[in-house]
Design a protein around this motif. Structure first.
Motif, short mmCIF file in Angstrom:
data_model
loop_
_atom_site.label_atom_id
_atom_site.label_comp_id
_atom_site.label_asym_id
_atom_site.label_seq_id
_atom_site.Cartn_x
_atom_site.Cartn_y
_atom_site.Cartn_z
N ILE A 1 0.83 -1.20 0.00
CA ILE A 1 0.00 0.00 0.00
C ILE A 1 0.87 1.25 0.00
O ILE A 1 0.61 2.21 -0.74
N GLU A 2 1.90 1.27 0.82
CA GLU A 2 2.81 2.42 0.86
C GLU A 2 3.47 2.64 -0.51
O GLU A 2 3.57 3.76 -1.00
N GLU B 1 3.23 5.84 -5.85
CA GLU B 1 3.13 5.93 -7.30
C GLU B 1 1.77 6.43 -7.76
O GLU B 1 1.62 6.93 -8.88
N HIS B 2 0.72 6.27 -6.90
CA HIS B 2 -0.65 6.70 -7.23
C HIS B 2 -1.22 7.46 -6.04
O HIS B 2 -2.07 6.94 -5.31
N ALA C 1 -4.14 -5.20 -9.52
CA ALA C 1 -3.87 -6.59 -9.15
C ALA C 1 -2.49 -7.01 -9.66
O ALA C 1 -1.74 -7.70 -8.94
N LYS C 2 -2.16 -6.58 -10.89
CA LYS C 2 -0.82 -6.92 -11.41
C LYS C 2 0.27 -6.23 -10.59
O LYS C 2 1.30 -6.84 -10.28
N ALA C 3 0.04 -4.99 -10.22
CA ALA C 3 1.02 -4.28 -9.40
C ALA C 3 1.20 -4.97 -8.06
O ALA C 3 2.33 -5.08 -7.54
#
Length: 374
Positions: free
Chosen positions: A88-89, A94-95, A303-305
């Motif tokens: 999450i961090e 990045e987002h 999900a891929k990330a």
């Protein structure tokens, strides 16, 4: 057969599977005993779900909010409860506009795969044997090239089967053949329903084939001698640990290296030791995106990330810290002090594909059933 399937010990299991928030929100939506419950794992309402969120009041329908469900096997909870806040961090960096929530569902690996196949809305599946992902592929839920979507055939870390024994090893267990000793009591997960149990069985069988130059008759005799000493077949790896470490049943627990270290260092500190057989099986924990769900929800990229980050240095080191063997060789070598070299074999190299293994060894009337007959 003298073994029995014990029922889930809810109090003990809760103690083993506490979720520490680390400054984040933890939400329990239902509770089962880590794969040790006799309830139907195909019913989503009976599956344990834990949530790790980047904000305390996210509404999944709001713009910029993302919710992922990771459906995983029981003993992986300790890894993912620490991995999720790290991811999450990373994702928020990045987002910055995104509020992301990761929910976890844990149980016996094959039961979890069946839950997804029967409608549990997983964004990602992180299992402990390839056949569980292959089931989802056969159902059209996972892409046919799932093994090529990530490094190392989509296996971020591995483990191996070892023996957890009582402190100072009073039964003098040193290898697989010692498990046939008269009067010895063994605890293990049930190979009919759990990946943990299947790896334990195949570890013993693979050792026999290795020792006896592929003589199946002698191997069957060895493995039958081991199975004759099994006192408890549990319905999940964590349930087996609870039975051995907290209920003090049995002389030996056959389980994964990472689970053994967790028991030695936390659940039964000062009460148990770990014995490494000189030849054992490599257990692989494959991961995959459940495309039918992510495409519907619009969460495929997230999900891929989430799965990509499993190969990052922080995630690989976390795996090593929890005694999982990182697939990134540099991280594995850096942690050789806690993950000693072991001669292992891959199931596919000895037994063939999981599509061949499952019917031969674990279907009704298969090799496991034959060797447990009285």
């Amino acid at each position: 057969m003298k073994a029995f399937n014990s029922k889930s010990n809810t109090t003990s299991t809760k103690k083993l599977s506490q979720f520490t928030g680390l400054g984040i929100t933890a939400i329990t939506l239902g509770l089962v005993g880590c794969g040790g419950s006799n309830s139907d794992a195909n019913t989503a309402a009976k599956t344990e779900v834990e949530a790790t969120t980047s904000e305390t009041n996210n509404a999944s329908s709001a713009e910029g909010n993302i919710e992922l469900l990771n459906v995983s096997y029981d003993v992986a909870r300790d890894f993912y409860k620490d991995y999720n806040p790290k991811f999450i961090e990373h994702y928020k960096a990045e987002h910055p506009e995104a509020n992301i929530t990761i929910k976890q569902s844990h149980g016996g690996s094959s039961k979890q795969a069946l839950s997804v196949a029967n409608g549990l809305q997983a964004d990602v599946a992180t299992m402990n044997q390839g056949s569980d992902i292959e089931l989802l592929e056969e159902k059209g839920l996972v892409a046919n090239d799932w093994e090529q979507q990530f490094p190392d055939h989509a296996v971020p870390f591995t483990s191996t089967i070892v023996f957890l024994v009582r402190k100072d090893n009073p039964k003098a267990i040193t290898g697989w053949e010692d498990l046939t000793k008269d009067g010895l009591e063994i605890v293990m997960a049930n190979p009919k329903v759990t990946g943990n149990g299947r790896y334990a069985f195949l570890g013993a069988y693979g050792y026999g084939l290795h020792k006896f130059n592929n003589d199946e008759t002698k191997t069957n005799e060895l493995v039958k001698g081991i199975l004759d000493n099994v006192k408890v077949y549990e319905n999940g790896g964590r349930a087996a640990t609870t039975t051995f470490a907290q209920r003090n049943i049995g002389d030996v627990l056959i389980t994964f290296e990472n689970e053994s270290n967790l028991a030695k260092n936390k659940f039964a500190q000062g009460q148990v030791d770990i014995v490494y057989p000189d030849y054992s099986i490599k257990s692989e924990s494959p991961v995959a995106i459940v495309n039918t769900v992510t495409e519907k929800k619009g969460t495929t990229d997230a999900a891929k990330a989430y799965l990509d980050y499993l190969w990052s240095e922080p995630a690989q080191q976390l795996a090593a810290d929890l005694y999982l063997r990182p697939s990134v060789q540099a991280v594995l070598e850096k942690n050789a002090d806690k993950l000693p070299p072991v001669e292992t074999f891959r199931p596919a190299d000895v037994f063939g594909t999981w599509g061949e293994i499952m019917p031969k060894y674990f279907a009704d009337g298969g090799v496991f059933d034959e060797l447990t007959k009285k």
